[in-house]
Enzyme design. Sequence first.
Site, PDB file in Angstrom:
ATOM      1  N   ARG A 137     -10.221 -11.665   2.004  1.00  0.00           N
ATOM      2  CA  ARG A 137     -11.073 -12.730   1.447  1.00  0.00           C
ATOM      3  C   ARG A 137     -10.398 -14.090   1.534  1.00  0.00           C
ATOM      4  O   ARG A 137     -11.075 -15.118   1.641  1.00  0.00           O
ATOM      5  CB  ARG A 137     -11.474 -12.363   0.008  1.00  0.00           C
ATOM      6  CG  ARG A 137     -10.328 -12.266  -0.955  1.00  0.00           C
ATOM      7  CD  ARG A 137     -10.673 -11.476  -2.219  1.00  0.00           C
ATOM      8  NE  ARG A 137     -10.738 -10.025  -1.978  1.00  0.00           N
ATOM      9  CZ  ARG A 137     -11.086  -9.126  -2.886  1.00  0.00           C
ATOM     10  NH1 ARG A 137     -11.397  -9.504  -4.112  1.00  0.00           N
ATOM     11  NH2 ARG A 137     -11.114  -7.845  -2.589  1.00  0.00           N
ATOM     12  N   LYS A 191       0.837  -1.204   0.000  1.00  0.00           N
ATOM     13  CA  LYS A 191       0.000   0.000   0.000  1.00  0.00           C
ATOM     14  C   LYS A 191       0.869   1.250   0.000  1.00  0.00           C
ATOM     15  O   LYS A 191       2.001   1.214   0.470  1.00  0.00           O
ATOM     16  CB  LYS A 191      -0.866   0.030   1.270  1.00  0.00           C
ATOM     17  CG  LYS A 191      -1.977  -0.978   1.312  1.00  0.00           C
ATOM     18  CD  LYS A 191      -2.770  -0.838   2.605  1.00  0.00           C
ATOM     19  CE  LYS A 191      -3.889  -1.863   2.678  1.00  0.00           C
ATOM     20  NZ  LYS A 191      -4.929  -1.694   1.663  1.00  0.00           N
TER      21      LYS A 191
HETATM   22  N1  BES Z   1      -8.075  -3.859   4.441  1.00  0.00           N
HETATM   23  C1  BES Z   1      -8.244  -3.433   3.104  1.00  0.00           C
HETATM   24  C2  BES Z   1      -9.545  -2.665   2.871  1.00  0.00           C
HETATM   25  C3  BES Z   1      -9.704  -1.367   3.596  1.00  0.00           C
HETATM   26  C4  BES Z   1      -9.507  -0.165   2.950  1.00  0.00           C
HETATM   27  C5  BES Z   1     -10.135  -1.338   4.897  1.00  0.00           C
HETATM   28  C6  BES Z   1      -9.709   1.021   3.596  1.00  0.00           C
HETATM   29  C7  BES Z   1     -10.331  -0.142   5.556  1.00  0.00           C
HETATM   30  C8  BES Z   1     -10.111   1.041   4.895  1.00  0.00           C
HETATM   31  C9  BES Z   1      -8.241  -4.648   2.176  1.00  0.00           C
HETATM   32  O1  BES Z   1      -7.457  -5.690   2.588  1.00  0.00           O
HETATM   33  C10 BES Z   1      -7.723  -4.181   0.864  1.00  0.00           C
HETATM   34  O2  BES Z   1      -6.584  -3.799   0.812  1.00  0.00           O
HETATM   35  N2  BES Z   1      -8.560  -4.226  -0.146  1.00  0.00           N
HETATM   36  C11 BES Z   1      -8.182  -3.808  -1.447  1.00  0.00           C
HETATM   37  C12 BES Z   1      -8.721  -4.803  -2.447  1.00  0.00           C
HETATM   38  C13 BES Z   1      -8.188  -4.623  -3.829  1.00  0.00           C
HETATM   39  C14 BES Z   1      -6.723  -4.936  -3.881  1.00  0.00           C
HETATM   40  C15 BES Z   1      -8.955  -5.537  -4.758  1.00  0.00           C
HETATM   41  C16 BES Z   1      -8.756  -2.424  -1.683  1.00  0.00           C
HETATM   42  O3  BES Z   1      -9.859  -2.148  -1.217  1.00  0.00           O
HETATM   43  O4  BES Z   1      -8.089  -1.611  -2.304  1.00  0.00           O
HETATM   44 MN    MN Z   2      -5.477  -5.488   1.949  1.00  0.00          MN
END
Ligand code: BES
Ligand code: MN
Length: 508
Positions: free
Chosen positions: A359, A285
């Site tokens: 997931r 990230k």
């Molecule tokens: N934990 C994150 C989602 C999240 C984002 C939680 C903002 C709380 C606040 C999750 O694991 C994630 O990174 N999801 C990705 C999925 C994508 C790579 C398909 C996302 O939402 O960008």
């Molecule tokens: Mn994630």
Amino acid sequence: MSKTTTVSFAKPSPVKQGVLVILAERGPVLSTSGKALDKASGGAVMRAAKQREFKGKKKTSLDILVPEKLGLSRLLVIGVDQLKDYAGKDWLELGGVIRGKLSGRDGPAVTLVLERPKKPRESVGEEAAQVALGTMLRGYSFDKYKTKAAKNKNDSVKNATLLRRLTIQCANPAAARRAFAARKALGEGVILARDLVNEPANVLGPKEFAAQARKLSGLGLKVQIHDEKALKKLGMDALLAVGEGSAKPAMMAVMTWQGAGTGGGKPVAIVGKGVTFDTGGISIKPAAGMGDMKGDMAGAACVVGLMHTLGARKAKVNAVGLIGLVENMPSGTAVRPGDVIGSMSGQSIEVLNTDAEGRLVLADVLWYAQEKFKPKCIVDLATLTGAILVALGKEYAGLFSNNDELSENLSRAGEATGEKVWRLPLGAKYDDMIKSDVADMKNIGGRYGGSITAAQFLQRFIQNDTPWAHLDIAGTGMAAPKRDVNTSWGPGFGVRLLDRFIADYFEK
Ligand code: BES
Ligand code: MN
Ligand code: ZN
């Protein structure tokens, strides 16, 4: 854990010192004790109301310091509109509003007179308990790492520590006390969930989180912790793949509450995502805001808080809480984009983005929950997608389900508690978006409908017709906006929602 105020209930009796809080409906129409105080002070209360144009509107208040002839240090009049329109959630919020107006400067003890202006002797047992819960939730602050004393009155540390005792005067204190026993158990569950969400990831990793779950055995729950070896044996390769990059071994905690006994049948299963920190892994990230990912275990925190509540209030239900605990880190041992992994269900997964890790964790825990418990229904909670924030903001959690009745029940519990959920669709065409060229599925579905394709992924791990609902709480479970009943970063979302859902639809 922050210090909370001790709440007690008493019969109405004149208060001649300290801080007194009374209610006023639209007009303003003062409550009975308010009228008596106005008279005793030679009309000072109504004069102040007039001067300040206080009309008893909801969420307004009239603050009178050292009111004439009353002996009080402060008389706080809270506007409530019309109490006859109040439902449970309004009483709760009223408690929050009141608590929000009380600061450390008031000293340790405050009295609140809770009565209806027109029917002062009407019993407000459950309502008083809701008000008390509201004050308890609003009084919470996460300040265990603040080492310096507070310097100003707005500081939450001072606020939380100095209000030690709140006495609620009401028509039937015995009924209020009885009702508050269950409400208090709920408040403790919410606060436990908040503490877990607020806690930084250096302190709360999978092992420490599991230890928190284990503590529930003190309430009569059966708690089983599965370590990495056990998870390998179960074949949880999807969950394990997420943890592979971290020095902290993955775990799963299973908390069982048999409040309805063996005659109560199969349990309700509640599953939580417990990623104690989500860097994104190799698909790392961006730096900005990454610290928020300490809250990526809000689903699991809710499950622990809920199971605490069920045990503490001896809920007549059979329920099992299951949480997958892992840290998602990049390293030489981490899972890579393009890797193909297995899962407990036997299905293979192409990992195209290591940041879509939640997931993978849930896939195995959901599967295990069904294999092991054959539950009546499953509800999972997860901070699963950023896309749910784009869709619903921070007001509603996303709800996805294969079952209309379950969805409606959750929606109703959401409206009743103010922890609201909004249903979004599932469907075959969305499922097509996670087809993989090399494995049974891939873990991302592309730019559009990101919360839906994530839910489609989970649904591939739901057997036949197990009623299942998935709550995407990425928007509601962390980084919370300030509200009447919460000013903390971690709101403990879902504990009140699911406690109500269970009470209304599974307890007799
Ligand atoms: N934990 C994150 C989602 C999240 C984002 C939680 C903002 C709380 C606040 C999750 O694991 C994630 O990174 N999801 C990705 C999925 C994508 C790579 C398909 C996302 O939402 O960008
Ligand atoms: Mn994630
Ligand atoms: Zn995540």
